[in-house]
Design an enzyme around this catalytic site. Structure first.
Site, PDB file in Angstrom:
ATOM      1  N   HIS A  72       0.929  -1.233   0.002  1.00 21.58           N
ATOM      2  CA  HIS A  72      -0.008   0.031   0.071  1.00 21.58           C
ATOM      3  C   HIS A  72       0.944   1.259  -0.161  1.00 21.58           C
ATOM      4  O   HIS A  72       1.552   1.404   0.934  1.00 21.58           O
ATOM      5  CB  HIS A  72      -0.969   0.112   1.191  1.00 21.58           C
ATOM      6  CG  HIS A  72      -2.049  -0.702   1.310  1.00 21.58           C
ATOM      7  ND1 HIS A  72      -3.190  -0.524   1.751  1.00 21.58           N
ATOM      8  CD2 HIS A  72      -2.359  -2.070   0.543  1.00 21.58           C
ATOM      9  CE1 HIS A  72      -4.173  -1.623   1.481  1.00 21.58           C
ATOM     10  NE2 HIS A  72      -3.421  -2.424   0.626  1.00 21.58           N
ATOM     11  N   TYR A 200      -9.099   6.100   7.349  1.00 21.88           N
ATOM     12  CA  TYR A 200      -9.459   6.159   8.775  1.00 21.88           C
ATOM     13  C   TYR A 200     -10.308   7.497   8.852  1.00 21.88           C
ATOM     14  O   TYR A 200     -10.113   8.506   8.456  1.00 21.88           O
ATOM     15  CB  TYR A 200      -7.986   6.901   9.431  1.00 21.88           C
ATOM     16  CG  TYR A 200      -6.734   5.544   9.531  1.00 21.88           C
ATOM     17  CD1 TYR A 200      -6.345   5.173   8.604  1.00 21.88           C
ATOM     18  CD2 TYR A 200      -6.641   4.996  10.874  1.00 21.88           C
ATOM     19  CE1 TYR A 200      -5.275   3.987   8.565  1.00 21.88           C
ATOM     20  CE2 TYR A 200      -5.795   4.136  11.108  1.00 21.88           C
ATOM     21  CZ  TYR A 200      -5.065   3.652  10.027  1.00 21.88           C
ATOM     22  OH  TYR A 200      -4.242   2.536   9.977  1.00 21.88           O
ATOM     23  N   PRO A 292      -4.421   0.526  18.491  1.00 20.98           N
ATOM     24  CA  PRO A 292      -4.031   0.144  17.322  1.00 20.98           C
ATOM     25  C   PRO A 292      -4.199   1.097  16.151  1.00 20.98           C
ATOM     26  O   PRO A 292      -3.896   1.003  15.091  1.00 20.98           O
ATOM     27  CB  PRO A 292      -5.248  -1.002  16.879  1.00 20.98           C
ATOM     28  CG  PRO A 292      -6.231  -0.573  17.999  1.00 20.98           C
ATOM     29  CD  PRO A 292      -5.498   0.034  19.094  1.00 20.98           C
ATOM     30  N   LYS A 296       0.983  -0.099  15.026  1.00 23.38           N
ATOM     31  CA  LYS A 296       2.411  -0.078  15.238  1.00 23.38           C
ATOM     32  C   LYS A 296       2.572  -1.363  16.349  1.00 23.38           C
ATOM     33  O   LYS A 296       3.851  -1.715  16.270  1.00 23.38           O
ATOM     34  CB  LYS A 296       2.823   1.081  16.313  1.00 23.38           C
ATOM     35  CG  LYS A 296       2.885   2.367  15.185  1.00 23.38           C
ATOM     36  CD  LYS A 296       3.940   2.239  14.410  1.00 23.38           C
ATOM     37  CE  LYS A 296       3.967   2.915  13.256  1.00 23.38           C
ATOM     38  NZ  LYS A 296       4.642   2.698  11.884  1.00 23.38           N
ATOM     39  N   TYR A 384       4.101   6.483   9.836  1.00 20.13           N
ATOM     40  CA  TYR A 384       3.237   5.298   9.656  1.00 20.13           C
ATOM     41  C   TYR A 384       3.950   4.295   8.813  1.00 20.13           C
ATOM     42  O   TYR A 384       3.699   3.193   9.157  1.00 20.13           O
ATOM     43  CB  TYR A 384       2.199   5.944   8.705  1.00 20.13           C
ATOM     44  CG  TYR A 384       1.089   5.099   8.558  1.00 20.13           C
ATOM     45  CD1 TYR A 384       0.926   3.963   7.455  1.00 20.13           C
ATOM     46  CD2 TYR A 384      -0.050   4.877   9.496  1.00 20.13           C
ATOM     47  CE1 TYR A 384      -0.086   2.919   7.475  1.00 20.13           C
ATOM     48  CE2 TYR A 384      -1.181   4.017   9.480  1.00 20.13           C
ATOM     49  CZ  TYR A 384      -1.072   3.214   8.323  1.00 20.13           C
ATOM     50  OH  TYR A 384      -2.233   2.023   8.332  1.00 20.13           O
TER      51      TYR A 384
HETATM   52  C1  PHB Z   1      -6.304  -4.051  10.429  1.00 21.85           C
HETATM   53  O1  PHB Z   1      -6.187  -4.426   9.302  1.00 21.85           O
HETATM   54  O2  PHB Z   1      -6.493  -4.863  11.515  1.00 21.85           O
HETATM   55  C2  PHB Z   1      -5.767  -2.658  11.084  1.00 21.85           C
HETATM   56  C3  PHB Z   1      -5.129  -1.762   9.986  1.00 21.85           C
HETATM   57  C4  PHB Z   1      -4.690  -0.468  10.322  1.00 21.85           C
HETATM   58  C5  PHB Z   1      -4.617  -0.317  12.023  1.00 21.85           C
HETATM   59  C6  PHB Z   1      -5.325  -1.049  12.654  1.00 21.85           C
HETATM   60  C7  PHB Z   1      -5.863  -2.208  12.491  1.00 21.85           C
HETATM   61  O3  PHB Z   1      -4.289   1.042  12.191  1.00 21.85           O
END
Ligand code: PHB
Ligand code: APR
Length: 389
Positions: A72, A200, A292, A296, A384
């Site tokens: 990505h 997000y 989450p 990280k 990130y």
């Molecule tokens: C996930 O795909 O479970 C996931 C992806 C990004 C995040 C948290 C969880 O920041």
């Protein structure tokens, strides 16, 4: 029984450390409290930094990751009814992240360990650490029989609820914690993702995240109160709530379907200092927890493992403890930067009723500045994709 490095915990930390040590002929035994099936049944996040991918390659456990992982080059922030893309690759001089479930990472590492005939004791009960300031050994029960393993070092890879951190003498450890007033309700469904990249979303009803495991399997989350019960959420209620928190065109792109996993995870930031006590080293979630939001958790476990592996390799090859002596400070320097980033992402994207309208305006200003400033977007992007080791 005797081994060189006794690893407590068969999660990503313990398995990755065990595999890396195996590549240089260092013997390990892993003691795991749960069954193999239980460990593999856990659903966790799925965004890997390139450093983590490289380490899995060094451990010889990256074949499926390279075949099935999804590179990505960007993520999107959703607010004010639209998507704002952060071009991670352009902002970091070519870096990207790889989407690949942690469960798959664990599976790949387990398969590698089993193929090499390395010892993992599952359902090891009452694991206890002894004399890690001198000549360490570990005791445990299995099938009603008591066992002892003498070792040179103990790697406490047993997570936040493990025995290793709790074995450190009172007063020898300083902990830092922030508990967030909400959790994440997550679902897995065999439906195509709403977008080709992660989204997000900051919305007045609360945070939402659109993620994925493959082009056919989606992972979604919505912010819920800390005391929320998963039984209160039917699939229909979840899909409706998710769609309300997304921009219209994204909501329209959500394919709904039956969830085959649905759970609520609490959010906390936690760090224990130091991460070394004589011959005991704390690794991964045993030493730190991040919300989450910044993806990280697994990546911090990987950087701890990298630093500890380098220290153990130097000890066994050159008899020097210099890198082991530096482990805690080096790991914590990277941990705290990731803890800050995860706290910042969480604070910027979630609804905090207690901060009132002033807090809401600050969030809006932060997001507006972020997506309109190359400097601010670059700061997000470099954190990130993963700061240097
Ligand atoms: C996930 O795909 O479970 C996931 C992806 C990004 C995040 C948290 C969880 O920041
Ligand atoms: N004895 C033996 N094993 C134990 C004990 C114990 N007393 N306590 C816990 N364990 C095992 C758990 O069953 C688990 O399999 O230790 C393992 C710890 O694994 P994780 O919790 O996954 O921690 P870690 O390997 O550091 O991986 C960190 O996992 O929780 C996610 O978000 C986190 O992605 C991050 C990653």
């Amino acid at each position: 029984m005797r081994t060189q490095v006794l690893i407590v915990g068969s999660g990503p930390s313990g398995l990755l450390l065990g595999q890396l040590l195996a590549t240089i002929g260092i013997e390990t035994v892993i003691l795991e409290r749960s069954s193999r099936e239980h460990v593999l049944g856990r659903v966790r996040a799925g965004v890997l930094e390139q450093g983590t991918v490289d380490l899995l390659g060094e451990a010889g456990a990256a074949a499926r990751l390279h075949a099935e992982g999804l590179p990505h080059s960007g993520i999107s922030l959703a607010f004010d009814g639209r998507l704002h893309r952060i071009d991670l690759t352009a902002l970091t001089g070519g870096k990207h992240v790889t989407v690949y479930g942690q469960t798959e990472v664990t599976h790949d590492l387990m398969d590698k360990r089993e193929a090499a005939g390395l010892v993992t004791v599952y359902e090891a009960a009452n694991v206890a650490l002894h004399d890690f300031d001198g000549t360490p050994f570990v005791t445990y029960d299995n099938d009603g029989v008591g066992h002892r393993v003498d070792c040179d070092f103990i790697a406490g890879c047993d997570g936040y609820h493990g025995v290793s951190r709790r074995s450190v003498p009172e007063g020898a450890l300083k902990t830092f914690e922030r508990i967030y007033p909400f959790g994440w309700l997550g679902v897995l469904a065999e439906v195509p993702p709403a977008d080709h990249e992660l989204i997000y979303a900051n919305h007045e009803r609360g945070f939402a995240l659109c993620s994925m495991r493959s082009p056919r399997r989606s992972r979604y989350y919505v912010q819920v109160p800390a005391d929320e019960r998963v039984e209160a959420w039917s699939d229909d209620r979840f899909w409706e709530e998710l769609r309300q928190r997304l921009p219209p065109q994204t909501a329209a792109a959500v394919t709904t379907g039956p969830s085959f996993e649905k759970s609520i995870a609490p959010l906390r930031s936690f760090v224990a200092e130091p991460m070394r006590f004589g011959r005991l080293f704390l690794v991964g979630d045993a030493a730190h927890i991040v919300p989450p939001t910044g993806a990280k958790g697994l990546n911090l476990a990987a950087s701890d493992v990298r630093y500890l592996f380098a220290g153990l390799r130097e000890f066994y090859r050159e008899g020097s403890e210099a890198a082991l002596d530096a482990y805690s400070a080096k790991a914590l320097a990277r941990v705290w930067k990731a803890v800050r980033f995860s706290w910042w992402m969480t604070t910027m994207l979630h609804r905090f009723p207690e901060t009132g309208e002033f807090g809401q305006r600050i969030q809006e200003a932060e997001l507006d500045y972020l997506v309109n400033s190359q400097a601010a977007s670059t700061a997000l992007a470099e954190n990130y994709v993963g700061l240097p080791y």
